[in-house]
Design an enzyme around this catalytic site. Structure first.
Site, mmCIF file in Angstrom:
data_model
loop_
_atom_site.group_PDB
_atom_site.id
_atom_site.type_symbol
_atom_site.label_atom_id
_atom_site.label_comp_id
_atom_site.label_asym_id
_atom_site.label_seq_id
_atom_site.Cartn_x
_atom_site.Cartn_y
_atom_site.Cartn_z
ATOM 1 N N GLN A 57 72.858 -10.697 -57.489
ATOM 2 C CA GLN A 57 71.545 -10.090 -57.688
ATOM 3 C C GLN A 57 71.267 -9.102 -56.563
ATOM 4 O O GLN A 57 70.717 -9.466 -55.520
ATOM 5 C CB GLN A 57 70.454 -11.157 -57.762
ATOM 6 C CG GLN A 57 69.127 -10.540 -58.153
ATOM 7 C CD GLN A 57 68.082 -11.564 -58.502
ATOM 8 O OE1 GLN A 57 68.332 -12.758 -58.561
ATOM 9 N NE2 GLN A 57 66.885 -11.080 -58.731
ATOM 10 N N PHE A 58 71.640 -7.839 -56.782
ATOM 11 C CA PHE A 58 71.476 -6.831 -55.743
ATOM 12 C C PHE A 58 70.015 -6.590 -55.398
ATOM 13 O O PHE A 58 69.700 -6.097 -54.322
ATOM 14 C CB PHE A 58 72.166 -5.515 -56.139
ATOM 15 C CG PHE A 58 71.368 -4.661 -57.083
ATOM 16 C CD1 PHE A 58 70.548 -3.656 -56.583
ATOM 17 C CD2 PHE A 58 71.428 -4.847 -58.446
ATOM 18 C CE1 PHE A 58 69.804 -2.850 -57.451
ATOM 19 C CE2 PHE A 58 70.701 -4.062 -59.313
ATOM 20 C CZ PHE A 58 69.878 -3.058 -58.822
ATOM 21 N N THR A 59 69.086 -6.988 -56.268
ATOM 22 C CA THR A 59 67.669 -6.752 -55.982
ATOM 23 C C THR A 59 67.162 -7.585 -54.807
ATOM 24 O O THR A 59 66.071 -7.331 -54.303
ATOM 25 C CB THR A 59 66.792 -6.992 -57.224
ATOM 26 O OG1 THR A 59 66.963 -8.335 -57.667
ATOM 27 C CG2 THR A 59 67.155 -6.013 -58.333
#
Length: 148
Positions: free
Chosen positions: A78-80
């Site tokens: 989850q790059f967020t």
């Protein structure tokens, strides 16, 4: 690396309507590789999570690890988690590792967690995923290897 852990009764990941990973009791781990992260951060994060005592013992206290209770992990990239919200209303993600490096470290982290005797299922890197979970507790913990 950054991770958000949720102790769950169950969790699953779907891509295009098909289940690509699911677990019963254990941990849903949302993970993000940051700029300049290396395998050392992934290894340290995996070791920390495997030993983190956030499962109930016989007296109901959080005193057991995911390994102690023979539970599994569902690891989802989850790059967020790299969101920078300091300015304006649109988060910036420039602190996330580039996609190729992020995927490599995500896979390395998953293997490092397996090497810690934690069975792992995964999502699909860079896919549009639907994550379902039943948070147990609720227990949600955030870890950043640069601060831990």
């Amino acid at each position: 690396m950054r991770a958000v852990l949720q102790r769950v009764s169950e969790a699953s990941v779907r891509v295009g309507g098909a289940v690509v990973g699911q677990i019963g009791p254990g941990l849903l781990i949302l993970v993000c590789a940051m700029q300049d992260d290396t395998e050392a951060e992934a290894d340290r994060l995996a070791a920390k999570i495997a030993k983190l005592r956030i499962f109930r013992d016989a007296e109901g206290r959080m005193n057991r690890s995911v390994r102690d209770v023979s539970a599994a992990a569902l690891v989802v990239s989850q790059f967020t988690l790299a969101a920078d919200t300091a300015r304006g209303n649109r988060p910036g993600f420039s602190q996330a590792a580039p996609p190729e490096e992020g995927e490599r470290l995500y896979l390395h982290f998953t293997e490092a967690l397996r090497a810690q005797d934690v069975p792992c299922e995964t999502g699909q890197f860079a896919a549009d995923m639907q994550v379902g979970l039943v948070n147990d507790g609720p227990v949600t913990i955030w870890i950043d290897t640069r601060e831990a």
